[in-house]
Design a protein around this motif. Structure first.
Motif, PDB file in Angstrom:
ATOM      1  N   UNK A  99       4.846  85.756  87.237  1.00 29.80           N
ATOM      2  CA  UNK A  99       4.836  86.514  86.950  1.00 29.80           C
ATOM      3  C   UNK A  99       3.908  88.345  88.087  1.00 29.80           C
ATOM      4  N   UNK A 100       3.478  87.513  88.598  1.00 27.80           N
ATOM      5  CA  UNK A 100       2.156  88.603  89.836  1.00 27.80           C
ATOM      6  C   UNK A 100       3.837  88.202  91.638  1.00 27.80           C
ATOM      7  N   UNK A 101       4.535  86.999  91.174  1.00 26.42           N
ATOM      8  CA  UNK A 101       5.205  87.081  92.717  1.00 26.42           C
ATOM      9  C   UNK A 101       6.482  88.423  92.229  1.00 26.42           C
ATOM     10  N   UNK A 102       6.822  88.607  90.797  1.00 29.33           N
ATOM     11  CA  UNK A 102       7.853  89.255  89.984  1.00 29.33           C
ATOM     12  C   UNK A 102       6.939  90.765  89.996  1.00 29.33           C
ATOM     13  N   UNK A 103       6.254  91.060  90.320  1.00 29.16           N
ATOM     14  CA  UNK A 103       5.548  92.618  89.846  1.00 29.16           C
ATOM     15  C   UNK A 103       4.988  92.442  88.751  1.00 29.16           C
ATOM     16  N   UNK A 104       4.591  91.685  88.018  1.00 31.75           N
ATOM     17  CA  UNK A 104       4.536  91.173  86.952  1.00 31.75           C
ATOM     18  C   UNK A 104       5.438  91.181  85.368  1.00 31.75           C
ATOM     19  N   UNK A 105       6.592  91.473  85.700  1.00 33.00           N
ATOM     20  CA  UNK A 105       7.331  91.493  84.686  1.00 33.00           C
ATOM     21  C   UNK A 105       8.395  90.426  85.548  1.00 33.00           C
ATOM     22  N   UNK A 106       8.457  89.594  83.537  1.00 34.51           N
ATOM     23  CA  UNK A 106       8.792  88.280  83.577  1.00 34.51           C
ATOM     24  C   UNK A 106       8.781  88.279  82.322  1.00 34.51           C
ATOM     25  N   UNK A 107      10.196  87.568  81.665  1.00 36.07           N
ATOM     26  CA  UNK A 107      10.414  87.396  80.581  1.00 36.07           C
ATOM     27  C   UNK A 107      10.258  86.252  79.804  1.00 36.07           C
ATOM     28  N   UNK A 108       9.135  86.655  78.924  1.00 40.96           N
ATOM     29  CA  UNK A 108       8.577  84.988  78.943  1.00 40.96           C
ATOM     30  C   UNK A 108       8.402  84.918  77.163  1.00 40.96           C
ATOM     31  N   UNK A 109       8.367  84.368  76.863  1.00 41.31           N
ATOM     32  CA  UNK A 109       8.643  84.692  74.834  1.00 41.31           C
ATOM     33  C   UNK A 109       7.485  85.033  74.322  1.00 41.31           C
ATOM     34  N   UNK A 110       6.977  85.327  73.252  1.00 39.35           N
ATOM     35  CA  UNK A 110       6.096  86.349  72.519  1.00 39.35           C
ATOM     36  C   UNK A 110       5.996  85.036  71.355  1.00 39.35           C
ATOM     37  N   UNK A 111       6.588  84.408  70.789  1.00 39.71           N
ATOM     38  CA  UNK A 111       6.119  83.455  69.704  1.00 39.71           C
ATOM     39  C   UNK A 111       6.583  82.000  70.569  1.00 39.71           C
ATOM     40  N   UNK A 112       5.949  80.757  69.948  1.00 38.62           N
ATOM     41  CA  UNK A 112       6.117  79.420  71.111  1.00 38.62           C
ATOM     42  C   UNK A 112       7.977  79.439  70.723  1.00 38.62           C
ATOM     43  N   UNK A 113       8.143  79.067  72.477  1.00 37.14           N
ATOM     44  CA  UNK A 113       9.375  78.764  72.962  1.00 37.14           C
ATOM     45  C   UNK A 113       8.817  76.921  73.642  1.00 37.14           C
ATOM     46  N   UNK A 114      10.184  76.447  73.739  1.00 33.98           N
ATOM     47  CA  UNK A 114       9.863  75.542  74.760  1.00 33.98           C
ATOM     48  C   UNK A 114      10.494  75.290  75.849  1.00 33.98           C
ATOM     49  N   UNK A 115       9.821  74.674  76.820  1.00 34.41           N
ATOM     50  CA  UNK A 115      10.427  74.688  78.115  1.00 34.41           C
ATOM     51  C   UNK A 115      10.178  73.316  78.580  1.00 34.41           C
ATOM     52  N   UNK A 116      10.284  73.571  80.028  1.00 39.60           N
ATOM     53  CA  UNK A 116      10.399  72.279  80.228  1.00 39.60           C
ATOM     54  C   UNK A 116       9.805  72.159  81.638  1.00 39.60           C
ATOM     55  N   UNK A 117       8.977  71.192  81.644  1.00 35.37           N
ATOM     56  CA  UNK A 117       7.698  71.462  82.668  1.00 35.37           C
ATOM     57  C   UNK A 117       7.727  70.115  83.555  1.00 35.37           C
ATOM     58  N   UNK A 118       8.128  69.964  84.936  1.00 32.05           N
ATOM     59  CA  UNK A 118       7.621  68.177  85.573  1.00 32.05           C
ATOM     60  C   UNK A 118       8.061  67.631  84.503  1.00 32.05           C
ATOM     61  N   UNK A 119       9.084  67.133  83.835  1.00 34.57           N
ATOM     62  CA  UNK A 119       8.966  66.403  82.949  1.00 34.57           C
ATOM     63  C   UNK A 119       8.532  65.902  81.998  1.00 34.57           C
ATOM     64  N   UNK A 120       7.764  67.520  81.024  1.00 33.19           N
ATOM     65  CA  UNK A 120       7.274  67.164  79.755  1.00 33.19           C
ATOM     66  C   UNK A 120       7.738  68.047  79.049  1.00 33.19           C
ATOM     67  N   UNK A 121       7.357  68.291  78.248  1.00 32.16           N
ATOM     68  CA  UNK A 121       7.943  69.143  77.085  1.00 32.16           C
ATOM     69  C   UNK A 121       7.009  70.180  76.620  1.00 32.16           C
ATOM     70  N   UNK A 122       7.020  71.316  77.401  1.00 33.08           N
ATOM     71  CA  UNK A 122       5.707  72.391  76.469  1.00 33.08           C
ATOM     72  C   UNK A 122       6.272  73.937  76.171  1.00 33.08           C
ATOM     73  N   UNK A 123       5.137  74.032  75.251  1.00 30.95           N
ATOM     74  CA  UNK A 123       5.597  75.253  73.804  1.00 30.95           C
ATOM     75  C   UNK A 123       4.517  76.772  75.119  1.00 30.95           C
TER      76      UNK A 123
END
Length: 179
Positions: A99-123
């Motif tokens: 978020x900070x690296x992209x000048x506080x512009x990041x397309x993040x979901x406003x409702x829970x959405x699943x994403x992969x992270x280091x071979x884990x499922x995270x929301x």
């Protein structure tokens, strides 16, 4: 703070010492980007998930920028709460860094959405809920703000303010470590 799972009704808060330690780690690691902003950390332990909110509130602003993480959790597994909490912290830190690296512009979901992270499922979800104002509103409305879970659901977190070595011999980041 809303859970992701519909079955998550009763919860217990993360211990204050744990949230303070996470808060300190974020303050130290994002000091340059946060400036005078207040770091806010909240977490809830449900029977099937852990939800962590790491946000920051800039002086004079009402909107608090929150990075919220939900990860499935099973209390039967040894050290499951601690391992899942570590993963939540890692995910929130990665989101905040991006978020900070992209000048506080990041397309993040406003409702829970699943994403992969280091071979884990995270929301993940992003919100601008002001935690303090939300708590005050709940108190004014007479709503229950602490739905502590009753029964044999107990998790202990051992806190160590000193840096420790992980199993692979590498030290943990930040000034404090969760055990």
């Amino acid at each position: 703070m809303q859970p992701r799972l519909k079955s998550s009704k009763k919860w217990t808060s993360l211990p204050q010492e744990v949230t303070e330690q996470i808060q300190e780690v974020f303050k130290q690691n994002f000091q340059k980007d946060l400036g005078k902003a207040q770091v806010v950390v909240e977490g809830r332990l449900y029977l099937e998930e852990i939800v962590l909110r790491v946000g920051y509130l800039e002086p004079g602003h009402l909107a608090q920028n929150n990075f919220e993480v939900s990860i499935d959790y099973s209390p039967e597994s040894e050290n499951a709460a601690l391992e899942t909490l570590h993963l939540c912290v890692d995910v929130a830190a990665s989101l905040m860094m991006e978020y900070f690296e992209n000048d506080r512009e990041l397309d993040l979901p406003e409702k829970w959405a699943e994403f992969p992270f280091d071979n884990h499922k995270v929301w993940l979800q992003f919100s601008t809920v002001n935690s303090d104002l939300e708590k005050q509103a709940n108190e004014l409305l007479g709503e229950e703000t602490d739905a502590l879970l009753q029964g044999d659901f107990e998790v202990e977190f051992e806190i160590d303010a000193e840096s420790s070595e992980d199993d692979d011999g590498e030290g943990s980041s930040g000034n404090g470590t969760l055990h």
